[in-house]
Design a protein around this motif. Structure first.
Motif, PDB file in Angstrom:
ATOM      1  N   ASN A   1      -3.731  -5.719  -0.518  1.00 34.19           N
ATOM      2  CA  ASN A   1      -2.906  -5.353   0.638  1.00 34.19           C
ATOM      3  C   ASN A   1      -3.502  -4.158   1.385  1.00 34.19           C
ATOM      4  O   ASN A   1      -3.569  -4.143   2.620  1.00 34.19           O
ATOM      5  N   PHE A   2      -3.912  -3.161   0.625  1.00 32.60           N
ATOM      6  CA  PHE A   2      -4.481  -1.960   1.232  1.00 32.60           C
ATOM      7  C   PHE A   2      -5.780  -2.288   1.965  1.00 32.60           C
ATOM      8  O   PHE A   2      -6.025  -1.804   3.080  1.00 32.60           O
TER       9      PHE A   2
ATOM     10  N   PHE B   1      -4.059   2.497  -7.728  1.00 29.20           N
ATOM     11  CA  PHE B   1      -3.403   1.223  -7.464  1.00 29.20           C
ATOM     12  C   PHE B   1      -2.889   0.654  -8.779  1.00 29.20           C
ATOM     13  O   PHE B   1      -3.567   0.732  -9.810  1.00 29.20           O
ATOM     14  N   VAL B   2      -1.713   0.061  -8.734  1.00 27.30           N
ATOM     15  CA  VAL B   2      -1.091  -0.449  -9.953  1.00 27.30           C
ATOM     16  C   VAL B   2      -1.327  -1.948 -10.143  1.00 27.30           C
ATOM     17  O   VAL B   2      -1.030  -2.485 -11.203  1.00 27.30           O
TER      18      VAL B   2
ATOM     19  N   PRO C   1       0.828  -1.207   0.000  1.00 28.23           N
ATOM     20  CA  PRO C   1       0.000   0.000   0.000  1.00 28.23           C
ATOM     21  C   PRO C   1       0.863   1.258   0.000  1.00 28.23           C
ATOM     22  O   PRO C   1       1.886   1.330   0.676  1.00 28.23           O
ATOM     23  N   LYS C   2       0.464   2.240  -0.792  1.00 26.86           N
ATOM     24  CA  LYS C   2       1.207   3.492  -0.891  1.00 26.86           C
ATOM     25  C   LYS C   2       0.354   4.642  -0.370  1.00 26.86           C
ATOM     26  O   LYS C   2      -0.867   4.584  -0.366  1.00 26.86           O
ATOM     27  N   ASN C   3       1.029   5.699   0.021  1.00 26.80           N
ATOM     28  CA  ASN C   3       0.331   6.924   0.382  1.00 26.80           C
ATOM     29  C   ASN C   3      -0.203   7.599  -0.865  1.00 26.80           C
ATOM     30  O   ASN C   3       0.095   7.209  -1.988  1.00 26.80           O
TER      31      ASN C   3
ATOM     32  N   GLY D   1      -4.852   9.200   7.890  1.00 23.50           N
ATOM     33  CA  GLY D   1      -5.687  10.294   7.434  1.00 23.50           C
ATOM     34  C   GLY D   1      -5.526  10.623   5.961  1.00 23.50           C
ATOM     35  O   GLY D   1      -5.997  11.667   5.502  1.00 23.50           O
ATOM     36  N   GLU D   2      -4.905   9.719   5.203  1.00 21.87           N
ATOM     37  CA  GLU D   2      -4.650  10.010   3.794  1.00 21.87           C
ATOM     38  C   GLU D   2      -5.925  10.000   2.960  1.00 21.87           C
ATOM     39  O   GLU D   2      -6.045  10.764   1.996  1.00 21.87           O
TER      40      GLU D   2
END
Length: 684
Positions: A518-519, A510-511, A485-487, A531-532
């Motif tokens: 995962n997220f 998401f790629v 997971p990315k911000n 809080g993103e």
């Protein structure tokens, strides 16, 4: 003295043996020459004669020359039989040759090879079948066109680089086999062979086919395997009687749209090509019974594959498939399904509806379990060797001892089948319940498979206290190459439908499906802990085979643009109404029948895309009269007609076109709304 006598006796015996060998050799050579000079017609031929025998009944005479010498001797004897003063033997040979039906030659050895076919072949006008296989022929004489009664012509494994135009005169030809030559093109006259039923052009050097091939309307079998084809002409759609088309081992990436006209095609072989997506032309060929797509580059199957309800055999071995659409469960006549050597991580439970399935192979994939619905099928062949299987449902044990012996390859370690092996298999592989990954003493959960994420989320819902023990996730093995997971990322995106805004907007995308899973796993435990999500204005979730809208979507309070197209969503929840800032919503290409009433609360909505959804006639779209900014709703033409929705006339090219989409006005538009499409970019 005794030794000397013995030596002389031995010498005399040796001389006698040498004389005997010399005498026998001379007699043998004389016999061969005698046979070579004698003609052998119908009875008792001499094996060593180069002149071939004409044999058979009066109505079915055939000849089988041995090599180029035999072929030359055959035509030389015919020529002698035509001359004045010819012997009765030669005349009789000529008489029989005129009545030949079958001309058979096959170069089994190098000294039997034929390199030249004399033009005199055109004099054998009664020939119906010619077999000239395994030779050195590089060309055909133009006289071949005289054989108008010819029905079958086999020229396999020679060295042809071209065919004479006179071949178009063989209008009675039904079978033409040119396998294993060096042909790069066909003469346009090939289109004159309108009675041809079988054409084999495999193992040649074809890059393109002539459009005249579409004139062979009686063709039933067409073999183009092992060539170098990069495309197929549209004219192939004119072969309406075609039953089998073999395009294996070429360089194809697409198929012509005209191929859908082949309503009678039963067998389509496309293995070892370069297809990265399944051509939609194939799924429209609902009459197909066998489809082979082995050794391609397929990563996904379209959900339209479920429309191929007559398909019985499907080979998808050696591709790059990671998931299967649930629509595969509609292929109720499927008997054989091979999915081995792919990258499948999950199987849809809808496969349990394939009640006619008999042979099922999923060897060498990435499966951690098999849905219980599959073990309810009456399979006679089932292989799942080479999968990291950790759990099998209880239905597996209901197969019975006989069926179980056919399923032993489920053991990924591949031990031999025995009672002792079975007992070990029960202990080591099959667990009573899904193996939910437990956190270590530091609260870290290690995940190595997408299926483990599903088991983990199920455990969250059953046991809320379990969530409190987890502090961190670690991804290894099958998930090692996926993105965690990315911000949020910041990019420039439009905030209105089609209107370009240069200001930066916080975007969440998401790629890969694994990254999304995962997220979702982490969101199930900690929610939006950073809080993103509160700052996201654009969210892209298209093409991940989602069956529901993920819960974290509704945490994006400032969301303006939401892309959910190309999934398998059936229900849009009422929570969608919480996204008060939403101005563009794309739900195209899903399974939505009806939209929630809360959609009418999205007062900032400007564009709504609903293409490729099976919307119901009764109340598929709620009352949107309060959405004063709504500019358009994009729908399939067929759906718009069925729902009797009004088209937006001010958009150029917005007409009812079969198979396309149109922009329509809201069902109950507000009085002060002017349907002006002010954007410079159309999104559909």
């Amino acid at each position: 003295m005794h030794c000397i006598v013995n030596t002389k006796a031995k010498g005399v015996n040796l001389v006698k043996k040498l004389l005997l060998i010399l005498f026998l050799s001379t007699a043998f050579i004389s016999c061969v020459h005698a046979c070579d000079e004698a003609s052998s017609l119908a009875y008792g031929p001499c094996y060593w004669s180069w002149v071939p025998t004409i044999f058979g009944f009066s109505e079915n005479l055939s000849v089988n020359p041995r090599g180029q010498k035999g072929l030359d001797a055959f035509f030389a004897k015919i020529k002698r039989g035509q001359q004045d003063g010819a012997s009765s033997e030669d005349r009789k040979y000529w008489y029989l040759a005129q009545r030949l039906i079958i001309f058979y030659f096959r170069g089994a050895f190098c000294w039997y090879n034929v390199s030249t076919l004399p033009s005199e072949i055109g004099e054998l006008t009664n020939l119906e079948k010619i077999y000239l296989d395994d030779g050195e022929l590089a060309s055909l004489p133009s006289a071949i066109g005289e054989l108008t009664r010819l029905c079958e012509l086999y020229l396999r494994r020679n060295k042809f680089t071209s065919l004479p135009s006179e071949i178009g005169r063989l209008t009675g030809l039904k079978k033409l086999d040119l396998n294993g030559n060096k042909l790069t093109s066909l003469p346009s006259e090939i289109g004159e062979l309108t009675h041809l039923e079988m054409l084999n052009l495999s193992e040649n050097k074809f890059i393109l086919l002539p459009p005249e091939i579409g004139k062979l309307t009686d063709l039933k079998e067409l073999d183009l395997s092992s060539d170098e084809l990069t495309c197929i002409p549209e004219e192939i759609g004119e072969l309406t009687n075609l039953e089998m088309l073999n395009l294996t081992r070429n360089k194809l990436t697409s198929l012509p749209s005209g191929i859908v006209k082949l309503a009678g095609l039963c067998k389509l072989l496309l293995g070892r090509n370069e297809f990265s997506t399944l051509p939609l032309e194939i799924v429209k060929m609902t009459g197909l019974k066998e489809l082979n797509l082995t050794n391609n580059r397929l990563a996904l199957l379209p959900k339209e594959i479920g429309e191929m309800t007559n398909l019985k055999i499907l080979y998808l071995t050696h591709n790059r498939l990671t998931l299967l659409p649930k629509e595969i469960g509609r292929m109720i006549n499927l008997k054989i399904l091979y999915l081995d050597a792919n990258e499948l991580t999950l199987l849809p439970k809808e496969m349990g509806k394939l009640t006619n399935l008999d042979r099922f192979d999923i060897d060498h994939n990435c499966l951690a379990t098999v849905p219980p619905e599959i073990f309810r099928l009456k399979l006679s062949f089932f292989h799942a060797f080479g999968n990291p299987i950790k759990y099998l449902p209880k239905e597996f044990f209901g197969l019975g001892r006989k069926s179980y012996s056919k399923c032993t390859d489920l053991a990924y370690y591949g031990a031999p089948c025995s009672d002792r092996y079975r007992s070990g298999f029960y202990r080591k592989v099959v667990l009573a319940r899904p193996p939910v990954q437990q956190p270590d003493r530091y609260g870290t959960v290690t995940l190595s498979h997408p299926q483990e994420q599903v088991w983990l989320r199920d455990e969250f819902r059953r046991n809320p206290r379990f969530k409190n023990r987890i502090k961190k996730f670690k991804y290894i093995e099958l998930l090692e190459g996926t993105d965690p997971p990315k911000n949020c990322v910041v990019e420039g995106w439009p905030t209105k439908s089609g209107a370009i805004n240069s200001g930066n907007r916080v975007v969440k995308e998401f790629v890969s499906r694994e990254q999304l899973l995962n997220f979702m796993s982490e969101f199930e435990i900690w929610g939006d802990r950073n809080g993103e999500l509160e700052e996201v204005v654009e969210l892209s979730l298209q093409g991940f085979q989602l069956r529901e809208v993920p819960p974290f979507v509704f945490e994006c309070k400032k969301l303006e643009r939401l892309f959910l197209e190309d999934n398998e969503i059936e229900v849009v929840p009422e929570e969608i109404g919480k996204l008060e800032n939403l101005n563009f919503l794309s739900l195209g290409n899903n399974e939505i029948h009806q939209l929630p009433m809360s959609l009418g609360k999205l007062t900032e909505l400007r564009g709504l895309v609903l293409d490729a959804n099976p919307l119901d006639v009764e109340l598929p779209i709620p009352n949107l009269e309060y959405l004063k900014y709504l500019e358009f709703i994009s729908l399939d033409t067929e759906v718009a007609q069925r729902l009797r929705l009004e088209l937006i006339k001010s958009i150029p090219g917005n007409e009812m076109i079969d198979g396309g989409s149109v922009f329509v006005s809201p069902p109950i538009p507000p009085p002060d709304c002017h349907f002006l499409f002010e954007s410079s970019c159309v999104i559909s």
